[in-house]
Design a protein around this motif. Structure first.
Motif, PDB file in Angstrom:
ATOM      1  N   ARG A  76       0.666  -0.862   0.311  1.00 60.53           N
ATOM      2  CA  ARG A  76      -0.389   0.545   0.045  1.00 60.53           C
ATOM      3  C   ARG A  76       0.857   1.391   0.129  1.00 60.53           C
ATOM      4  NH1 ARG A  76      -5.139   0.446   1.618  1.00 60.53           N
ATOM      5  NH2 ARG A  76      -5.139   2.262   2.716  1.00 60.53           N
ATOM      6  N   THR A  77       1.923   1.534   0.783  1.00 60.86           N
ATOM      7  CA  THR A  77       2.612   2.503   1.043  1.00 60.86           C
ATOM      8  C   THR A  77       3.354   2.812  -0.064  1.00 60.86           C
ATOM      9  OG1 THR A  77       3.484   1.882   3.048  1.00 60.86           O
ATOM     10  CG2 THR A  77       4.786   3.403   2.054  1.00 60.86           C
ATOM     11  N   SER A  78       4.145   1.743  -1.081  1.00 57.20           N
ATOM     12  CA  SER A  78       4.308   2.014  -2.555  1.00 57.20           C
ATOM     13  C   SER A  78       3.365   2.291  -3.345  1.00 57.20           C
ATOM     14  CB  SER A  78       4.842   0.348  -3.062  1.00 57.20           C
ATOM     15  OG  SER A  78       6.309   0.043  -2.100  1.00 57.20           O
ATOM     16  N   LEU A  79       2.401   2.204  -3.679  1.00 52.22           N
ATOM     17  CA  LEU A  79       0.903   2.358  -4.241  1.00 52.22           C
ATOM     18  C   LEU A  79       0.878   3.724  -4.024  1.00 52.22           C
ATOM     19  CD1 LEU A  79      -1.596  -0.581  -5.024  1.00 52.22           C
ATOM     20  CD2 LEU A  79       0.036   0.191  -6.395  1.00 52.22           C
ATOM     21  N   TYR A  80       0.468   4.260  -2.662  1.00 55.50           N
ATOM     22  CA  TYR A  80       0.835   6.115  -1.869  1.00 55.50           C
ATOM     23  C   TYR A  80       2.191   6.528  -2.681  1.00 55.50           C
ATOM     24  CZ  TYR A  80      -3.756   4.834  -0.368  1.00 55.50           C
ATOM     25  OH  TYR A  80      -5.478   4.859  -0.079  1.00 55.50           O
ATOM     26  N   SER A  81       2.829   6.540  -2.558  1.00 57.26           N
ATOM     27  CA  SER A  81       4.085   6.926  -3.032  1.00 57.26           C
ATOM     28  C   SER A  81       3.621   7.048  -4.985  1.00 57.26           C
ATOM     29  CB  SER A  81       4.854   6.039  -2.389  1.00 57.26           C
ATOM     30  OG  SER A  81       6.238   6.762  -3.321  1.00 57.26           O
ATOM     31  N   GLU A  82       3.447   6.204  -5.239  1.00 59.78           N
ATOM     32  CA  GLU A  82       3.304   6.268  -6.688  1.00 59.78           C
ATOM     33  C   GLU A  82       2.037   7.246  -7.082  1.00 59.78           C
ATOM     34  OE1 GLU A  82       5.131   3.967  -9.251  1.00 59.78           O
ATOM     35  OE2 GLU A  82       6.463   4.760  -8.045  1.00 59.78           O
ATOM     36  N   ILE A  83       1.087   7.558  -6.302  1.00 56.98           N
ATOM     37  CA  ILE A  83       0.016   7.848  -6.133  1.00 56.98           C
ATOM     38  C   ILE A  83       0.347   8.894  -6.143  1.00 56.98           C
ATOM     39  CG2 ILE A  83      -2.292   8.724  -5.719  1.00 56.98           C
ATOM     40  CD1 ILE A  83      -2.918   6.078  -5.055  1.00 56.98           C
ATOM     41  N   LYS A  84       1.025   9.885  -4.661  1.00 56.96           N
ATOM     42  CA  LYS A  84       1.697  10.893  -4.703  1.00 56.96           C
ATOM     43  C   LYS A  84       2.797  11.350  -5.314  1.00 56.96           C
ATOM     44  CE  LYS A  84       4.050  13.554  -0.864  1.00 56.96           C
ATOM     45  NZ  LYS A  84       4.756  13.044   1.000  1.00 56.96           N
ATOM     46  N   ARG A  85       3.316  10.903  -6.271  1.00 63.33           N
ATOM     47  CA  ARG A  85       4.341  11.372  -7.546  1.00 63.33           C
ATOM     48  C   ARG A  85       3.873  11.252  -8.541  1.00 63.33           C
ATOM     49  NH1 ARG A  85       9.468   7.477  -6.752  1.00 63.33           N
ATOM     50  NH2 ARG A  85      10.483   7.625  -4.488  1.00 63.33           N
ATOM     51  N   GLY A  86       2.573  11.855  -8.450  1.00 62.02           N
ATOM     52  CA  GLY A  86       1.626  11.524 -10.225  1.00 62.02           C
ATOM     53  C   GLY A  86       2.163  10.222 -10.686  1.00 62.02           C
ATOM     54  N   TYR A  87       2.495   9.181 -10.912  1.00 58.38           N
ATOM     55  CA  TYR A  87       2.997   7.980 -11.777  1.00 58.38           C
ATOM     56  C   TYR A  87       1.716   7.546 -11.857  1.00 58.38           C
ATOM     57  CZ  TYR A  87       7.796   9.388 -10.465  1.00 58.38           C
ATOM     58  OH  TYR A  87       9.120  10.162 -10.339  1.00 58.38           O
ATOM     59  N   LEU A  88       0.865   7.153 -10.783  1.00 56.57           N
ATOM     60  CA  LEU A  88      -0.302   6.788 -10.815  1.00 56.57           C
ATOM     61  C   LEU A  88      -1.589   7.841 -10.965  1.00 56.57           C
ATOM     62  CD1 LEU A  88      -1.855   4.069 -10.972  1.00 56.57           C
ATOM     63  CD2 LEU A  88      -1.503   3.337  -9.121  1.00 56.57           C
ATOM     64  N   ARG A  89      -2.746   8.124 -11.148  1.00 49.18           N
ATOM     65  CA  ARG A  89      -3.877   8.627 -11.493  1.00 49.18           C
ATOM     66  C   ARG A  89      -4.521   7.737 -11.309  1.00 49.18           C
ATOM     67  NH1 ARG A  89      -0.538   9.981 -15.140  1.00 49.18           N
ATOM     68  NH2 ARG A  89      -1.936   9.499 -17.027  1.00 49.18           N
ATOM     69  N   PRO A  90      -5.311   7.702  -9.413  1.00 51.93           N
ATOM     70  CA  PRO A  90      -6.928   7.586  -9.160  1.00 51.93           C
ATOM     71  C   PRO A  90      -8.055   8.304  -9.204  1.00 51.93           C
ATOM     72  CG  PRO A  90      -5.668   8.225  -7.166  1.00 51.93           C
ATOM     73  CD  PRO A  90      -4.260   8.488  -8.473  1.00 51.93           C
ATOM     74  N   LEU A  91      -9.019   8.198  -8.907  1.00 57.55           N
ATOM     75  CA  LEU A  91     -10.301   8.326  -9.016  1.00 57.55           C
ATOM     76  C   LEU A  91     -10.269   8.201  -6.878  1.00 57.55           C
ATOM     77  CD1 LEU A  91     -12.140   7.277 -11.607  1.00 57.55           C
ATOM     78  CD2 LEU A  91     -11.231   9.402 -11.594  1.00 57.55           C
ATOM     79  N   ARG A  92     -11.046   9.436  -6.804  1.00 60.19           N
ATOM     80  CA  ARG A  92     -12.311   9.676  -5.265  1.00 60.19           C
ATOM     81  C   ARG A  92     -13.120   8.799  -5.409  1.00 60.19           C
ATOM     82  NH1 ARG A  92      -9.395   9.134  -0.504  1.00 60.19           N
ATOM     83  NH2 ARG A  92     -10.936   9.587   0.040  1.00 60.19           N
ATOM     84  N   ILE A  93     -13.752   8.280  -4.927  1.00 52.15           N
ATOM     85  CA  ILE A  93     -15.400   7.921  -4.860  1.00 52.15           C
ATOM     86  C   ILE A  93     -15.540   7.667  -3.181  1.00 52.15           C
ATOM     87  CG2 ILE A  93     -17.476   6.107  -5.091  1.00 52.15           C
ATOM     88  CD1 ILE A  93     -15.398   5.852  -7.613  1.00 52.15           C
ATOM     89  N   GLY A  94     -16.073   9.176  -2.618  1.00 57.22           N
ATOM     90  CA  GLY A  94     -17.012   9.126  -1.467  1.00 57.22           C
ATOM     91  C   GLY A  94     -14.810   8.987  -0.186  1.00 57.22           C
ATOM     92  N   ARG A  95     -15.306   7.670   0.213  1.00 58.72           N
ATOM     93  CA  ARG A  95     -13.544   7.908   0.622  1.00 58.72           C
ATOM     94  C   ARG A  95     -12.263   6.894  -0.144  1.00 58.72           C
ATOM     95  NH1 ARG A  95     -14.852   6.385   7.768  1.00 58.72           N
ATOM     96  NH2 ARG A  95     -12.746   5.975   6.624  1.00 58.72           N
ATOM     97  N   ARG A  96     -13.307   6.057  -0.587  1.00 57.95           N
ATOM     98  CA  ARG A  96     -12.589   5.162  -1.405  1.00 57.95           C
ATOM     99  C   ARG A  96     -11.450   5.913  -2.786  1.00 57.95           C
ATOM    100  NH1 ARG A  96     -15.269   0.062  -3.229  1.00 57.95           N
ATOM    101  NH2 ARG A  96     -12.660  -0.938  -3.184  1.00 57.95           N
ATOM    102  N   THR A  97     -10.722   4.865  -2.798  1.00 60.72           N
ATOM    103  CA  THR A  97      -9.177   5.248  -3.431  1.00 60.72           C
ATOM    104  C   THR A  97      -9.094   3.698  -4.546  1.00 60.72           C
ATOM    105  OG1 THR A  97      -7.916   6.456  -2.338  1.00 60.72           O
ATOM    106  CG2 THR A  97      -6.926   5.973  -4.550  1.00 60.72           C
ATOM    107  N   ILE A  98      -9.919   4.340  -6.089  1.00 61.57           N
ATOM    108  CA  ILE A  98     -10.042   4.004  -7.178  1.00 61.57           C
ATOM    109  C   ILE A  98      -9.456   4.119  -8.295  1.00 61.57           C
ATOM    110  CG2 ILE A  98     -12.090   3.046  -8.562  1.00 61.57           C
ATOM    111  CD1 ILE A  98     -12.037   1.799  -5.946  1.00 61.57           C
TER     112      ILE A  98
END
Length: 58
Positions: free
Chosen positions: A15-37
């Protein structure tokens, strides 16, 4: 679409690695309510970019 939990199972990354990828802008998620998709096409593009990176790159 994939949840973070599903992506940890698919990629073998934590999870930490994936959220790091998101923070760096390498992976672009959507937020649906409290969920990250993450849309499937975004996951495919991200995996292709990672595969194209030289080894030892972070």
């Amino acid at each position: 679409m994939f949840s973070i939990r599903e992506l940890t199972e698919i990629t073998g990354l934590g999870r930490t690695s994936l959220y790091s990828e998101i923070k760096r802008g390498y992976l672009r998620p959507l937020r649906i309510g409290r969920r990250t998709i993450v849309p499937a096409d975004e996951v495919r593009a991200w995996l292709q970019r990672r595969a194209a990176e030289p080894q030892g790159s972070d």
